[in-house]
Design a protein around this motif. Structure first.
Motif, short mmCIF file in Angstrom:
data_model
loop_
_atom_site.label_atom_id
_atom_site.label_comp_id
_atom_site.label_asym_id
_atom_site.label_seq_id
_atom_site.Cartn_x
_atom_site.Cartn_y
_atom_site.Cartn_z
N ASN A 84 9.75 2.46 -40.02
CA ASN A 84 8.61 2.21 -39.14
C ASN A 84 8.57 0.76 -38.68
O ASN A 84 8.26 0.46 -37.52
N THR A 88 8.80 -0.46 -34.89
CA THR A 88 7.71 -1.27 -34.34
C THR A 88 8.23 -2.59 -33.79
O THR A 88 7.86 -3.00 -32.68
N THR A 92 8.08 -3.61 -29.92
CA THR A 92 7.25 -4.77 -29.57
C THR A 92 8.06 -5.79 -28.79
O THR A 92 7.59 -6.35 -27.78
N GLU A 104 -0.11 -3.36 -28.22
CA GLU A 104 -0.82 -2.46 -29.13
C GLU A 104 -1.09 -1.11 -28.46
O GLU A 104 -0.92 -0.05 -29.06
N LEU A 107 2.23 0.71 -28.12
CA LEU A 107 2.65 1.31 -29.39
C LEU A 107 1.82 2.54 -29.72
O LEU A 107 2.33 3.51 -30.29
N ALA A 108 0.54 2.51 -29.35
CA ALA A 108 -0.31 3.68 -29.59
C ALA A 108 0.16 4.87 -28.76
O ALA A 108 0.10 6.02 -29.20
N SER A 111 3.56 6.08 -30.34
CA SER A 111 3.56 6.43 -31.76
C SER A 111 3.74 7.93 -31.92
O SER A 111 3.12 8.73 -31.24
N GLY A 112 4.59 8.30 -32.83
CA GLY A 112 4.89 9.71 -33.03
C GLY A 112 6.02 10.21 -32.15
O GLY A 112 6.58 11.28 -32.39
N LYS A 113 6.35 9.43 -31.11
CA LYS A 113 7.45 9.82 -30.22
C LYS A 113 8.74 9.07 -30.56
O LYS A 113 9.83 9.55 -30.29
N GLU A 115 11.55 7.23 -33.00
CA GLU A 115 12.16 7.45 -34.30
C GLU A 115 13.46 6.66 -34.42
O GLU A 115 14.02 6.22 -33.42
N ILE A 124 13.06 7.11 -28.08
CA ILE A 124 11.73 7.65 -27.80
C ILE A 124 11.92 8.97 -27.07
O ILE A 124 12.45 9.00 -25.96
#
Length: 201
Positions: A84, A88, A92, A104, A107-108, A111-113, A115, A124
């Protein structure tokens, strides 16, 4: 008629077994029985001792298995945290390079997409992050800073009141804290427009 007399039982001669008398034979038999009883007690004691050791070994084995499981879980958690962190940091850095207004919020959105693949690459939705960001620019341009070319063509407008910008910033921060991503994105878009109008003067 003469009475029938019972046939006397044949007498046993203990000397045939190496004993001098019946009493000596009885004493020998009793001694053997006592030895057998003592031997049985010894076996039972050994069995109880073995059972206790077995239970202790089984308990220790369960403790070691539990410790191993805890360490495996901790290791998996550390691996997940490391992955993670890599994802990140990569996103970023890329967001800053691509002119994302608010990392931010970006990233929101992803997120979840995103890996980390087995070969250590961040993707992504199966795409290269740079490729994903380019497609995101087309669908959500308000997330990105206006280019110099776009800024130079803007018409001169009066600077918006500071209070208006402050209100938008305050509402934006509140939306982010509340986790309302859609509202935060909309407010961020309005802020971007205000900044573009300021830059066009």
């Amino acid at each position: 008629m003469p009475e029938d007399k019972p046939t006397p039982a044949p007498s046993f001669d203990p000397t045939t077994l190496g004993f001098s008398s019946i009493d000596e034979l009885k004493a020998f038999v009793e001694a053997q029985r006592k030895k057998e009883g003592d031997f049985t007690k010894i076996l039972e004691a050994k069995e109880r001792e073995f059972q206790k050791k077995l239970e202790a070994y089984e308990k220790r084995l369960k403790e070691l298995q539990a410790q191993l499981q805890e360490r495996e879980q901790a290791l998996q958690q550390k691996e997940a945290e490391l992955k993670n962190l890599v994802v990140t940091n990569t996103l970023t850095k890329l967001a800053a390079e691509k002119g994302v207004l608010d990392p931010e919020v970006f990233l929101a959105i992803v997120s979840g997409k995103a890996e980390l693949t087995e070969d250590g690459k961040v993707v992504i939705e199966g795409k290269d992050p740079a490729e994903f960001i380019e497609s995101l620019k087309e669908s959500k341009p308000f997330l990105f800073k206006a280019s110099e070319k776009e800024g130079s063509g803007a018409t001169n407008q009066s600077s918006p009141p500071a209070s208006k910008k402050e209100e938008l910033l305050k509402a934006y921060e509140e939306a982010k804290k509340a986790g309302d991503i859609e509202k935060a994105l909309a407010l961020k878009g309005e802020l971007a427009k205000l900044e573009q109008s300021e830059g066009g003067e």
